[in-house]
Every structure is written in structure tokens, then in C-alpha cells.
Motif scaffolding. Structure first.
Motif, PDB file in Angstrom:
ATOM      1  N   HIS A 135       0.819  -1.218   0.000  1.00 51.15           N
ATOM      2  CA  HIS A 135       0.000   0.000   0.000  1.00 51.15           C
ATOM      3  C   HIS A 135       0.855   1.271   0.000  1.00 51.15           C
ATOM      4  O   HIS A 135       0.593   2.195  -0.769  1.00 51.15           O
ATOM      5  N   PHE A 136       1.860   1.344   0.886  1.00 50.82           N
ATOM      6  CA  PHE A 136       2.651   2.557   1.054  1.00 50.82           C
ATOM      7  C   PHE A 136       4.022   2.501   0.405  1.00 50.82           C
ATOM      8  O   PHE A 136       4.619   3.540   0.162  1.00 50.82           O
ATOM      9  N   GLY A 137       4.567   1.308   0.203  1.00 53.09           N
ATOM     10  CA  GLY A 137       5.961   1.163  -0.207  1.00 53.09           C
ATOM     11  C   GLY A 137       6.844   1.309   1.024  1.00 53.09           C
ATOM     12  O   GLY A 137       6.406   1.773   2.080  1.00 53.09           O
ATOM     13  N   TRP A 138       8.107   0.895   0.905  1.00 48.54           N
ATOM     14  CA  TRP A 138       9.007   0.988   2.054  1.00 48.54           C
ATOM     15  C   TRP A 138       9.230   2.431   2.482  1.00 48.54           C
ATOM     16  O   TRP A 138       9.262   2.734   3.678  1.00 48.54           O
ATOM     17  N   ALA A 139       9.383   3.333   1.517  1.00 47.01           N
ATOM     18  CA  ALA A 139       9.640   4.737   1.862  1.00 47.01           C
ATOM     19  C   ALA A 139       8.451   5.337   2.606  1.00 47.01           C
ATOM     20  O   ALA A 139       8.623   6.029   3.617  1.00 47.01           O
ATOM     21  N   GLY A 140       7.256   5.087   2.129  1.00 42.47           N
ATOM     22  CA  GLY A 140       6.065   5.607   2.785  1.00 42.47           C
ATOM     23  C   GLY A 140       5.860   5.003   4.157  1.00 42.47           C
ATOM     24  O   GLY A 140       5.461   5.694   5.108  1.00 42.47           O
TER      25      GLY A 140
END
Length: 92
Positions: A25-30
């Protein structure tokens, strides 16, 4: 035997499933912006994240809370997914 837990939205979900869903959903960075822990920000991987979260109750609670928030959030197209970003005003 385990008893049914109809009021527990996390019942039956593994920590691995929760982390995978959040990364999707967010990605690692998010995810790292929302929960500032090293396993999400520095060379992230599912394995290292699970190892840390299983040993660190406060971090696991934050991950579970974020997961529940994403379940409750409206899934409207164009909805802001970053809580630090203010919602945009509609053009009138």
C-alpha cells in the motif's frame, strides 16, 4: 481450541501478511515515513522487519495501528495517503 473473536479485526492475520499489505500500500519509503524505525528505512526487508517487530512490542503496536487505520480509511481514488499531507481543496 481458540475462540472466535468477531470484534478483533486482526484475528487470523499474521504479522507477515500485515507487513506485506502495508508495503504494497505505502511502499518501504512511505512506511518508513509513517513509522520511523530502522528496519523500514535502512535496507528494508520483510525478514528483518518481522524479526524486529516480533521482539519489539511498541513497534508492533504501531504497525498494527497503521494497518487498522488503512482498513478504515476511505479508498476513494485520489485520496491522500500521507497523513502529513493536508487534503487538497476542491476547485469551485
Amino acid at each position: 481450541m481458540t475462540t472466535p473473536q468477531p470484534n478483533n479485526p486482526l484475528h487470523g492475520l499474521t504479522l507477515e501478511r500485515i507487513v506485506n499489505d502495508l508495503v504494497a500500500h505505502f511502499g518501504w519509503a512511505g512506511l518508513g515515513r509513517r513509522i520511523d524505525i530502522r528496519c523500514f528505512n535502512h535496507e528494508p526487508s520483510i525478514a528483518s522487519s518481522l524479526k524486529f517487530l516480533r521482539r519489539t512490542p511498541w513497534a508492533r503496536e504501531q504497525v498494527e495501528a497503521l494497518y487498522l487505520d488503512t482498513l478504515r480509511a476511505p479508498s476513494a481514488p485520489g485520496a491522500a495517503t500521507d497523513p502529513k499531507t493536508p487534503p487538497s481543496k476542491p476547485n469551485t
